[in-house]
Design a protein around this motif. Sequence first.
Motif, mmCIF file in Angstrom:
data_model
loop_
_atom_site.group_PDB
_atom_site.id
_atom_site.type_symbol
_atom_site.label_atom_id
_atom_site.label_comp_id
_atom_site.label_asym_id
_atom_site.label_seq_id
_atom_site.Cartn_x
_atom_site.Cartn_y
_atom_site.Cartn_z
ATOM 1 N N SER A 23 -1.153 -6.119 6.207
ATOM 2 C CA SER A 23 -0.519 -4.811 6.418
ATOM 3 C C SER A 23 0.556 -4.886 7.492
ATOM 4 C CB SER A 23 -1.569 -3.760 6.782
ATOM 5 O OG SER A 23 -2.228 -4.120 7.974
ATOM 6 N N LEU A 56 0.957 1.421 8.050
ATOM 7 C CA LEU A 56 0.572 0.020 7.882
ATOM 8 C C LEU A 56 0.349 -0.678 9.216
ATOM 9 C CD1 LEU A 56 2.928 -0.992 4.944
ATOM 10 C CD2 LEU A 56 0.447 -0.751 4.852
ATOM 11 N N GLU A 82 -7.528 -8.115 3.521
ATOM 12 C CA GLU A 82 -7.297 -8.151 4.972
ATOM 13 C C GLU A 82 -8.440 -8.880 5.686
ATOM 14 O OE1 GLU A 82 -4.751 -7.552 6.663
ATOM 15 O OE2 GLU A 82 -3.618 -5.922 5.784
#
Length: 148
Positions: free
Chosen positions: A90, A82, A14
Amino acid sequence: MPVFALLLLAVVAELAVIIAVGQAIGALTTILLLVAVSVLGVSLLRRQGMRTLTTLTDAARNRRDPSPAVTDGVLLAVAAALVVFPGFLSDIAALFLLFPPTRGLVRRRLLRRAATRRRGYAVVDGEVVDDDEVTNPEVIVIDSRRED
């Protein structure tokens, strides 16, 4: 792979994507994009959650199988987690679970997998009897795999 290692890998991925997008379009635009996708996700989550709750209620009222609606509820809960987790990867996974056609693909796969895991088990119907009421205890074992 341990859960901690997967979580650590997700956080690193991420961050890498956020940094790459930030370098490509700018930090402020990246932050605004993250907020916009999260707002869209929460909006879709609210709508799909109400639809799933209605479907579950209808299934219970009409004595239909509630497992698709329950599975949708679980998938929406995963999507909610998420959406809250900041990041593009996500959010993409959450949006994938929020759209009914793609959620249906995941639901069918989960239900099919659960059905294959249930094979070989027997459901036993019984009742609880107080020990004082039992005068002649007897145990009967039925092998559901045996062919008669």
